[in-house]
Write a protein that holds these residues in place. Structure first.
Motif, PDB file in Angstrom:
ATOM      1  N   CYS A   1      -4.192  13.618  -6.755  1.00 15.85           N
ATOM      2  CA  CYS A   1      -4.827  12.781  -7.677  1.00 15.85           C
ATOM      3  C   CYS A   1      -6.581  11.604  -7.153  1.00 15.85           C
ATOM      4  N   PHE A   2      -5.550  11.317  -6.133  1.00 17.19           N
ATOM      5  CA  PHE A   2      -7.053  10.089  -5.302  1.00 17.19           C
ATOM      6  C   PHE A   2      -6.736   9.984  -3.777  1.00 17.19           C
ATOM      7  N   ALA A   3      -7.940  11.329  -2.987  1.00 21.10           N
ATOM      8  CA  ALA A   3      -7.369  11.967  -1.636  1.00 21.10           C
ATOM      9  C   ALA A   3      -8.178  10.825  -1.082  1.00 21.10           C
ATOM     10  N   TYR A   4      -7.413  10.647   0.010  1.00 22.63           N
ATOM     11  CA  TYR A   4      -7.448   9.413   1.408  1.00 22.63           C
ATOM     12  C   TYR A   4      -9.691   9.845   2.023  1.00 22.63           C
ATOM     13  N   THR A   5     -10.349   8.837   2.288  1.00 20.99           N
ATOM     14  CA  THR A   5     -11.451   9.170   2.547  1.00 20.99           C
ATOM     15  C   THR A   5     -11.940   8.221   4.189  1.00 20.99           C
ATOM     16  N   HIS A   6     -10.753   6.987   3.895  1.00 21.93           N
ATOM     17  CA  HIS A   6     -11.008   6.380   5.179  1.00 21.93           C
ATOM     18  C   HIS A   6     -12.199   5.740   4.366  1.00 21.93           C
ATOM     19  N   THR A   7     -11.938   5.350   3.624  1.00 22.81           N
ATOM     20  CA  THR A   7     -13.363   4.251   3.241  1.00 22.81           C
ATOM     21  C   THR A   7     -13.015   2.911   1.484  1.00 22.81           C
ATOM     22  N   ASN A   8     -14.199   2.831   1.476  1.00 21.80           N
ATOM     23  CA  ASN A   8     -14.170   2.057   0.272  1.00 21.80           C
ATOM     24  C   ASN A   8     -15.131   2.127  -0.729  1.00 21.80           C
ATOM     25  N   ASP A   9     -14.255   3.525  -1.111  1.00 23.08           N
ATOM     26  CA  ASP A   9     -14.226   4.493  -2.708  1.00 23.08           C
ATOM     27  C   ASP A   9     -14.385   3.945  -3.977  1.00 23.08           C
ATOM     28  N   SER A  10     -14.709   4.201  -5.034  1.00 22.79           N
ATOM     29  CA  SER A  10     -14.695   3.878  -6.477  1.00 22.79           C
ATOM     30  C   SER A  10     -13.150   3.710  -6.483  1.00 22.79           C
ATOM     31  N   CYS A  11     -12.842   2.909  -7.700  1.00 26.07           N
ATOM     32  CA  CYS A  11     -11.480   3.226  -8.112  1.00 26.07           C
ATOM     33  C   CYS A  11     -11.888   4.107  -9.225  1.00 26.07           C
ATOM     34  N   GLY A  12     -12.968   4.455  -9.757  1.00 21.65           N
ATOM     35  CA  GLY A  12     -13.354   5.402 -10.196  1.00 21.65           C
ATOM     36  C   GLY A  12     -13.007   7.045 -10.402  1.00 21.65           C
ATOM     37  N   ASN A  13     -12.769   6.956  -9.272  1.00 21.19           N
ATOM     38  CA  ASN A  13     -12.962   8.294  -8.513  1.00 21.19           C
ATOM     39  C   ASN A  13     -11.068   9.013  -8.632  1.00 21.19           C
ATOM     40  N   ARG A  14     -10.418   7.988  -9.416  1.00 15.68           N
ATOM     41  CA  ARG A  14      -9.256   8.932  -9.573  1.00 15.68           C
ATOM     42  C   ARG A  14      -9.054  10.071  -9.966  1.00 15.68           C
ATOM     43  N   CYS A  15      -8.272  10.671 -10.338  1.00 12.52           N
ATOM     44  CA  CYS A  15      -8.241  12.004 -10.682  1.00 12.52           C
ATOM     45  C   CYS A  15      -7.656  11.836 -12.505  1.00 12.52           C
ATOM     46  N   ALA A  16      -8.852  12.599 -13.890  1.00 16.15           N
ATOM     47  CA  ALA A  16      -8.359  12.047 -15.364  1.00 16.15           C
ATOM     48  C   ALA A  16      -7.878  11.528 -15.637  1.00 16.15           C
ATOM     49  N   ASP A  17      -6.695  12.147 -14.752  1.00 15.77           N
ATOM     50  CA  ASP A  17      -4.861  11.950 -15.982  1.00 15.77           C
ATOM     51  C   ASP A  17      -4.585  11.022 -14.244  1.00 15.77           C
ATOM     52  N   ALA A  18      -4.461  10.393 -13.890  1.00 12.46           N
ATOM     53  CA  ALA A  18      -4.310   9.013 -13.385  1.00 12.46           C
ATOM     54  C   ALA A  18      -3.301   8.396 -13.733  1.00 12.46           C
TER      55      ALA A  18
END
Length: 692
Positions: free
Chosen positions: A224-241
């Motif tokens: 649902c929210f793959a690891y990018t080892h960055t300060n990625d946005s929380c909004g990038n989680r999958c739609a049905d998180a």
């Protein structure tokens, strides 16, 4: 710790609950000025700071890093870090400042303190074994795969979720669940949560805050929210998180003694702990700056076994050891106290080892979401109805409790079945054990071997019944005689009433099939009374005696005896009896085999015996002159003999001759034309007895 994990853990959990619940309250929030832990993977930092590209790869052991150089060649991250491969084969830069993680702070004491200092003596617990490792407990590996946090300072997230993932396996007593939770969600989303005041994304965070986030918000899965080892946005989680989160029941601090840590490790599963990395190894020379998962220990080497988040290229496939005391000193030790559990599945009907007579079968399963958090998703009937064990039918379900029926039409045979239920988080479980059922719709074969459909002259008869069933086998056999039921187990003698009797035999099998058969027979013990009509007690002047009698029973066979010899007799017929005095005996067998005998009947036959000598019967003569010869014998005086014939076309007496004495041979000579003739001789004695 010996024996079944779930049973042993439950026993110890019950013991601990005596004091755990008494301590279950929220401590006031402590404010700390310390920075959160931010130790990254040194090999990843070194690769990146050296100007190269860091990539995370995956194999069967877990994740590992490679450093990709400008010439597109690559090298294992830790081999490059240690100067064993790569463009330089030696370190060019110092990254020590980049690895300055900060002291882990107990910024929140909201977790339950599972062991107080007064409890550290372990008086309430069994002494732990000399060595323990969750990678090989009860011959199973309860740990999930090794991961690589790369150059992001997210060890706090990996430490917390590493313990949570293993806890899911342990609390569900299933080492194969192996969740892969999203550390990226903690990095990206915990920052904005009220339960994570110290979270700074890749710049650091706290394992206890991670556990609070997982407890109250839930953490989604890696896909649902793959690891990018960055300060990625929380909004990038999958739609049905929101529908894909996993939670824990609670977490708590463990007191920092070696004995308490061992016991907690055994009772609660892998622990999230703080350690200090000095750039080349773990020691206790400074404040903790890194978080790992504690998975075991070994008293013989006085070492803890840890799972790191620096990929499988570090240590022993991602695992390492730390000396006793190097963790205890930091007093940052957290345990997971319960997770969501798999659904409870119960097989309702058919019951175990059921025998059914109907080929139409309804399978009923009940399922419940044991923790009542997310609800049920579906339930599947598994079986070997087609000869192979596989899923037969799946039904979507909802709520926290469900009762599901599967209607099937099956052939006769033996079947195995079970049900598997999934909850909304795809945790699944079977019912405790498969069930077996047998379908047998075939009728039983039942036979009455005796008595037969006949008459008997004995009221006591052997009852012999046989029943066979090719399916489930015969369950019970019984019989009914004139309204009286009795259980049948083996041949037995029964006394029946005089007259007609009907015996009905029944049998059933364990599937409920029933069959019956019957026989009607007669008990007749009455002997026939015989009344002789003829002959009577007189003298008969002819050898042709009429034999006739009546009987009070239905007679199947008559026997006559008047001269010492038994002979079959057809009643109401004449019989040629020689001269003499006789005692007539008539026997009569009725249909039941009873034998009746008449009273004595004496009679006399006083008649001559006439014999035709010439010509022989059916003879041919070439002469018209024919001599007829008759001989007559009698105990009385003979009187005459007469030749009878149809010589003139009519049967008449042709010639008579007087006789004397007791024996005579008389000749009659006749001239006859060509023709076929019939002749006989009639002789009389002086007592008027006669004979042809």
């Amino acid at each position: 710790m010996n024996g079944n994990f779930s049973e042993e853990r439950n026993v110890k959990m019950k013991i601990k609950q005596k004091f755990i619940f008494s301590l279950y309250f929220l401590f006031f929030i402590l404010i700390s000025l310390s920075f959160a832990s931010a130790m990254a993977n040194p090999a990843a930092v070194y690769c990146r700071e050296s100007g190269y590209t860091y990539e995370i790869k995956t194999d069967s052991a877990g994740e590992y890093g490679v450093c990709v150089f400008t010439d597109e060649t690559s090298c294992d991250d830790w081999a490059f870090y240690e100067g064993k491969c790569g463009e330089a084969f030696a370190k060019k830069i110092d990254i020590s400042e980049k690895l300055q993680g900060a002291k882990l702070a107990r910024e929140s004491s909201s977790g339950l303190k599972l062991f107080s200092s007064a409890e550290s003596s372990l008086n309430d617990f069994d002494l732990p074994p000399a060595e323990f490792d969750w990678r090989n407990y009860s011959s199973n590996n309860w740990m999930t795969s090794v991961k690589d946090q790369a150059s992001c300072g997210s060890c706090w997230a990996f430490s917390a979720l590493g313990a949570v993932e293993s806890a899911y396996n342990i609390y569900n007593n299933d080492s194969t669940i192996d969740l892969d939770l999203s550390e990226q969600e903690l990095v990206s989303c915990c920052f904005n949560s009220s339960v994570c005041p110290l979270s700074a994304k890749c710049e650091g965070g706290q394992p206890d805050e991670s556990l609070n986030y997982t407890k109250y918000n839930g953490t989604t899965d890696e896909s649902c929210f793959a690891y990018t080892h960055t300060n990625d946005s929380c909004g990038n989680r999958c739609a049905d998180a929101a529908n894909r989160t996993y939670t824990i029941n609670d977490w708590g601090w463990i007191v920092n003694t070696t004995s308490a840590m061992k016991q907690a490790l055994i009772d609660y599963g892998p622990l999230s702990v703080g350690v200090y990395w000095n750039g080349t190894a773990f020691d206790n020379s400074s404040d903790e700056n890194h978080a790992v998962v504690l998975v075991g220990y070994n008293d013989s080497s006085s070492e803890w076994i840890i799972k790191n988040s620096w990929g499988t290229g570090w240590g022993d496939n991602g695992y390492g050891t730390i000396s006793y005391g190097f963790i205890e000193i930091y007093d940052y030790i957290l345990a997971i106290d319960g997770t969501e559990t798999k659904p409870n599945v119960t097989l309702v009907t058919p019951v175990a080892n059921a025998n059914l007579s109907s080929q139409s079968v309804t399978f009923n399963c009940s399922a419940s979401d044991s923790d009542g958090i997310h609800g049920l998703k579906n339930i599947t009937l598994y079986c070997n109805f087609t000869g192979t064990w596989l899923a037969n039918e799946t039904k979507e379900i909802s709520g926290t409790n469900n009762f599901t029926a599967f209607a099937k039409n099956l052939s006769d045979g033996v079947y195995i079945w079970n049900c598997m239920a999934y909850d909304a988080r795809d945790l699944q479980d079977w019912a405790d054990a498969n069930r077996t059922l047998k379908i047998d719709s075939s009728a039983l074969v039942i036979t009455i071997n005796s008595p037969a459909n006949t008459s008997y002259n004995n009221s006591t008869q052997l009852v012999n019944i046989s029943a066979n069933d090719s399916g489930c086998g015969v369950n019970m056999t019984w019989y009914d005689w004139n309204g009286t039921n009795a259980t049948y187990s083996s041949p037995e003698n029964i006394t029946f009433a005089e007259g007609n009797n009907t015996l009905i035999a029944y049998a059933n099998d364990s599937a409920g099939n029933e069959n019956s058969t019957n026989v009607t027979f007669t008990i007749d013990t009455t002997i026939a009374n015989i009344s002789v009509i003829s002959p009577t007690n007189i003298t008969y002047l002819t050898h042709l005696i009429w034999i006739n009698a009546t009987a009070t029973e239905n007679i199947s066979n008559w026997i006559i005896n008047y001269n010492g010899t038994n002979a079959s007799l057809t009643i109401n017929t004449t019989r040629n009896i020689e001269s003499g005095s006789f005692n007539l005996k008539l026997y009569a067998n009725d249909t039941a085999g009873n034998i009746g005998l008449n009273n004595s009947t004496w009679f006399t036959v006083a008649a001559p015996t006439t014999t035709l000598n010439l010509p022989a019967n059916n003879s041919n003569s070439t002469s018209s002159s024919v001599t007829f010869n008759c001989s007559v014998n009698d105990s009385a005086e003979l009187m005459n003999v007469t030749l009878y014939g149809n010589f003139t076309g009519t049967w008449v007496a042709n010639e008579s001759k007087n006789l004397t004495g007791n024996s005579n041979s008389t000749t009659f000579t006749k001239t006859l034309s060509d023709k076929k003739y019939v002749w006989n001789c009639l002789a009389y004695n002086n007592e008027s007895g006669y004979d042809w």
